[in-house]
Structure formats: C-alpha cells, structure tokens
Design a protein around this motif. Structure first.
Motif, PDB file in Angstrom:
ATOM      1  N   LEU A  37      -1.763  13.973  -0.847  1.00 26.15           N
ATOM      2  CA  LEU A  37      -2.276  13.395   0.384  1.00 26.15           C
ATOM      3  C   LEU A  37      -1.134  13.000   1.300  1.00 26.15           C
ATOM      4  CD1 LEU A  37      -5.166  11.097  -0.845  1.00 26.15           C
ATOM      5  CD2 LEU A  37      -5.324  13.127   0.577  1.00 26.15           C
ATOM      6  N   GLY A  38      -0.057  12.535   0.645  1.00 22.13           N
ATOM      7  CA  GLY A  38       1.081  12.071   1.440  1.00 22.13           C
ATOM      8  C   GLY A  38       1.851  13.225   2.037  1.00 22.13           C
TER       9      GLY A  38
ATOM     10  N   SER B  75       0.834  -1.199   0.000  1.00 25.38           N
ATOM     11  CA  SER B  75       0.000   0.000   0.000  1.00 25.38           C
ATOM     12  C   SER B  75       0.871   1.252   0.000  1.00 25.38           C
ATOM     13  CB  SER B  75      -0.952  -0.010   1.195  1.00 25.38           C
ATOM     14  OG  SER B  75      -0.246   0.213   2.375  1.00 25.38           O
ATOM     15  N   LEU B  76       2.028   1.173   0.615  1.00 24.89           N
ATOM     16  CA  LEU B  76       2.951   2.309   0.585  1.00 24.89           C
ATOM     17  C   LEU B  76       3.447   2.545  -0.833  1.00 24.89           C
ATOM     18  CD1 LEU B  76       5.324   2.053   3.660  1.00 24.89           C
ATOM     19  CD2 LEU B  76       3.767   3.897   3.114  1.00 24.89           C
ATOM     20  N   GLU B  77       3.757   1.435  -1.514  1.00 20.65           N
ATOM     21  CA  GLU B  77       4.231   1.553  -2.890  1.00 20.65           C
ATOM     22  C   GLU B  77       3.157   2.122  -3.780  1.00 20.65           C
ATOM     23  OE1 GLU B  77       7.152  -2.238  -3.135  1.00 20.65           O
ATOM     24  OE2 GLU B  77       5.757  -1.929  -4.785  1.00 20.65           O
ATOM     25  N   ASP B  78       1.922   1.613  -3.595  1.00 22.72           N
ATOM     26  CA  ASP B  78       0.820   2.110  -4.429  1.00 22.72           C
ATOM     27  C   ASP B  78       0.603   3.583  -4.187  1.00 22.72           C
ATOM     28  OD1 ASP B  78      -1.122  -0.932  -4.041  1.00 22.72           O
ATOM     29  OD2 ASP B  78       0.485  -0.352  -5.427  1.00 22.72           O
ATOM     30  N   ALA B  79       0.729   3.976  -2.946  1.00 22.47           N
ATOM     31  CA  ALA B  79       0.533   5.390  -2.626  1.00 22.47           C
ATOM     32  C   ALA B  79       1.556   6.238  -3.355  1.00 22.47           C
ATOM     33  CB  ALA B  79       0.639   5.602  -1.116  1.00 22.47           C
ATOM     34  N   GLU B  80       2.788   5.717  -3.463  1.00 23.83           N
ATOM     35  CA  GLU B  80       3.820   6.474  -4.173  1.00 23.83           C
ATOM     36  C   GLU B  80       3.545   6.530  -5.649  1.00 23.83           C
ATOM     37  OE1 GLU B  80       7.843   5.564  -1.762  1.00 23.83           O
ATOM     38  OE2 GLU B  80       7.895   5.440  -3.944  1.00 23.83           O
ATOM     39  N   ILE B  81       3.255   5.307  -6.210  1.00 23.13           N
ATOM     40  CA  ILE B  81       3.103   5.224  -7.660  1.00 23.13           C
ATOM     41  C   ILE B  81       1.863   5.984  -8.089  1.00 23.13           C
ATOM     42  CG2 ILE B  81       2.695   3.664  -9.573  1.00 23.13           C
ATOM     43  CD1 ILE B  81       4.298   1.582  -7.995  1.00 23.13           C
TER      44      ILE B  81
END
Lengths: 241, 222
Positions: free
Chosen positions: B196-197, B184-190
């Motif tokens: 939001l981050g 989920s961290l990776e998806d948030a980045e990609i």
C-alpha cells in the motif's frame, strides 16, 4: 620526619659500630635505612606527581572554556537574520521611518562604544595620524573584521574631513529583496552609522555618519558618508611643534 | 503589492543557494544580541514577557533560516519522522547556525511528546550574565523561538521553552497530532503494508528506519 628518624638511626648505628658482633645488626640497620630512604623518595615523587597532575588538570579545566571561545565566529546567516528580525520588530512598533532610523542609530551607537574595545584589542593597530588614515582603518580593518567586506574609501572634500565608504557588497541586506512601499525612507543599515559614530567618539574623534546612497532605495551603490567634525584645538599642530 | 514585483528584479533572488560564504565575528553578534535584549527589556514588565519577546524574535529568524538550510543539507528529501527532524535539528541545523552541534538530545521518561535538546553553553548566552533578581531569565529563549519556528515550518508543530537544567535545556513538546501521525507511520512500516505504501513512495517520503544514536539517558521531566 623520616629524615630526622634516619639521622638519629645513623647516630645510633655509629655508636654501635665498636662492637664486632653488632656488625651484622648494623648492616641490617643500614639496609633498612636505605630502603626507608628509597621509599621516602618514592613517596615524595608520587606526591610531586600528584601535585603536578592536580595543577595541570585545574589549569586545563580553567583554560578549556577559553579555548572553545577561540574560534570566535558565528554563521553569517544567523547574524543577518537576527538583524532583520530587529528591524522588523522596530518597524512593527514605530510608525514613522524617522523614528525607526533614530532608534537604529541609537542602538548602533551603544554597540559602537563597546565594539571599539574589542576592535582595538584584537587588531592592535597603531594610533591613526590623520583622518584619512582613520577612514582607511575603518574600511580595511574594522569592516573586514566584523562584516567580512572591504569598502573602498574616497575623500569627498578638499579640507580632508569628509570621507565616504562605498560598499558594493553589504552582508546585512543578504536576505532583503527591497523595502516595502510604505517604508520608502527607511535606512535599513542605519545601525552601521551608529556603530561608526560611537566607535569614533570613544577614540575622541567626533563625527557625523550617515547614508549618502542606498542600494535598497534604488541607487547604484551603498555609500556611507563620514564627516569628521574638527576639534577646537588641532592636535596635529601641537605635534608638529 | 503588485508594485513590488514590477519595480525591477532584485539580485538577491537570482543568487544561487550555495554554502554560506563566510563567518562573522562572535563579538558583533553578541553586541547585537545584547542590544536586542536591552530593547525588549525596556518594553516589558516581567521576565516571562521578556522571554516571550525574545522567542518571537527567534521565531522570525527560524522561519527564514529553515528553507535555505534544508535545500543545502537535505536536498530532495523531507523529514517525516519526529526522530528524523530532531536529529536534523541537533546536527545540521545547530551546526549551521551556531557552529557546533547541540550536546544532547533526550526524551522524557514519562511523556512521549516531550524531548529535550541540551546545551551546556549556548552560543547566544556567551556574553550574557544574568543578575540575581532576574535569575529565571534565560536568553536562550531566542533559540527556543527559533526552534519552534523551525519545527512548525517543517510540519511538526510544537511548543519549545528554555530552562536552566544541565546548562540550558530546550524542552520541546509536540502536539498530539504529530505523535499520532508518527505512530501511524511506524505502524504502517511494521505492519508490512509496503504494498500500500508503494504508491506513496513516489512522493519521495524519506524512510530512514535506523534510529541512529540517541544521546545520554532519558531523564524525568524538569
């Protein structure tokens, strides 16, 4: 084999030299012989090189694990934390402090009887002539080699067989705040006593080693007392004779 | 418990967390470790139990080693990605504890939860010779316990076990939750939800997107 072939070829050419028209053939034969000799020398050299390469390769392969071992050092934290884990495990399994102390002393003893070999091999010290020299050796060479500290030595008795090592910095208690209330009489570093006792016994010096003062118990310094038990026949007298 | 804090200030707590001051001789550690193993051996009935005991001792060590090490090596930042923490383990942690980096870090082909830290000759096994009847014993179970404690305390709960494979292999199996969080961290980045981050960045989460160097090829599970 080629040498023999070359020799027989030489004989044959010697026999044929009488004929003039064989001179050309003879020269060609000699040339061929020379070329073959050169090739043979080169092959021999390559063979030698191959042997040398294999030998050096195998020796370096067998030497390299030894070479890696030559740093012979580990991190102080790992050692201290491992010792702490050991003491914690012992405290969990034994209820009484005396049992834990005895167990640590026993383990120290079996470490000491092996450590003395490593010590003698690496330090190459000469034989100590007196108890005070022995105590100095332990403090200045052995402690330095294995724990990186140098305790100071003081002689406690007139007879010269009681010494104490005063440690102002003890690496084994690097991470120890203080002893828990229910373990008030635990000698945390009792392993050291066992090590010294075991090592001295292996060089035929019977001794009693114990903690006289302990910083963890509230004293000012950590003091290890070594009492050499006099042997029945005194070796020093024999040497003076 | 209260008496402990009123008995007087301990000098240990006042000391600064500098670089470790000295190194000790390997012989001393090797002998201590051998005593440890012998002590455990006297109290267990099987190889698996012995390895469990060694792992427990390693656990004790790992928990306490992590804090000081992180404060020294990664001041002000925390590893939040699985890959980050594994590279930290392979490099700085191994170097600080054992004097050299682990040889290889690999991921299992079929399982994204499993990673391998491979060492040809672990330092704890330097002077250990295993008799034939105990041939499945690997004293690097101590290192496995250490690693398990480190990963658990760093927020990546996992199970670590030691195996005889290419030398010694420590097999790390992360919990499902860890991998899911990583994804989920990776998806948030990609997904480019940087807006939001942005609010979260104030918490000084480390964002090193470079995957750096893997080691070697992936291999099948043992």
């Amino acid at each position: 084999m080629q040498r023999i072939g070359g020799a027989s070829a030489a004989l044959q050419t010697a026999a044929n030299t009488s004929h003039a028209k064989d001179r050309g053939a003879e020269r060609r034969k000699e040339k061929r012989k020379r070329i073959e000799r050169r090739l043979w020398c080169l092959r021999k050299k390559r063979y030698k090189l191959t042997i040398k390469y294999i030998r050096s390769y195998t020796s370096s392969m067998s030497r390299s694990p030894g070479r890696k071992q030559e740093n012979h050092k580990i991190s102080r934290e790992l050692f201290v934390l491992t010792y702490g884990a050991l003491v914690a495990q012992l405290c969990k399994e034994y209820e009484k402090d005396e049992d834990v102390n005895a167990c640590l002393d026993r383990m120290g003893y079996s470490i000491g009887i092996r450590l003395i070999d490593d010590f003698l091999a690496r330090s190459a010290v000469k034989k100590c002539r007196s108890y005070s020299e022995t105590a100095d050796m332990i403090a200045q060479v052995a402690f330095k080699m294995y724990l990186g500290v140098t305790p100071s030595v003081s002689c406690n008795s007139v007879t010269g067989n009681e010494f104490s090592l005063i440690l102002d910095k003890n690496p084994l208690v690097d991470f120890v705040e203080e002893l828990p209330a229910e373990r008030a009489s635990l000698c945390y570093c009792n392993l050291l006593c066992g090590v010294i006792r075991g090592a001295l016994e292996m060089v035929h010096l019977a001794a009693e080693v114990s903690f006289l003062q302990d910083r963890l118990k509230g004293d000012a310094v950590t003091e290890i007392g070594i009492t050499f038990l006099r042997k029945p026949e005194d070796r020093r007298h024999r040497r003076n004779k | 418990m209260d008496a402990r804090f009123t008995r007087g200030k301990s000098p240990v707590l006042e000391r600064a967390l500098g670089r470790p001051r000295s190194e000790l001789s390997l012989a001393a550690f090797a002998l201590l470790f051998s005593e440890l193993v012998q002590y455990c051996q006297r109290r267990v009935a099987s190889v698996a139990e012995l390895q469990a005991r060694l792992a427990q001792l390693g656990h004790h060590v790992g928990l306490r080693a992590l804090d000081a090490l992180v404060a020294r090596e990664r001041p002000g930042r925390r590893e939040t990605k699985v890959l980050g923490v594994l590279l930290f383990v392979k490099g700085p942690l191994w170097r600080a504890l054992f004097g050299r980096e682990a040889d290889k870090l690999e991921q299992a082909n079929d399982d994204e939860r499993t990673f391998y830290v491979i060492e040809r000759e672990p330092v704890v096994n330097t002077f250990v010779s295993v008799p034939r009847e105990n041939s499945s014993l690997n004293c690097a179970a101590f290192a496995a316990g250490l690693l398990e404690a480190v990963l658990g305390a760093a927020g990546f709960p996992a199970r670590v076990s030691a195996h005889w494979h290419k030398g010694t292999t420590l097999m790390i199996k992360f919990d499902e939750a860890v991998i899911a969080r990583d994804k989920s961290l990776e998806d948030a980045e990609i997904g480019g939800t940087a807006g939001l981050g942005g609010g979260r960045d104030g918490d000084s989460l480390e964002r090193d997107g470079d995957t750096g160097m893997w080691g070697g090829d992936s291999l099948e599970g043992p």
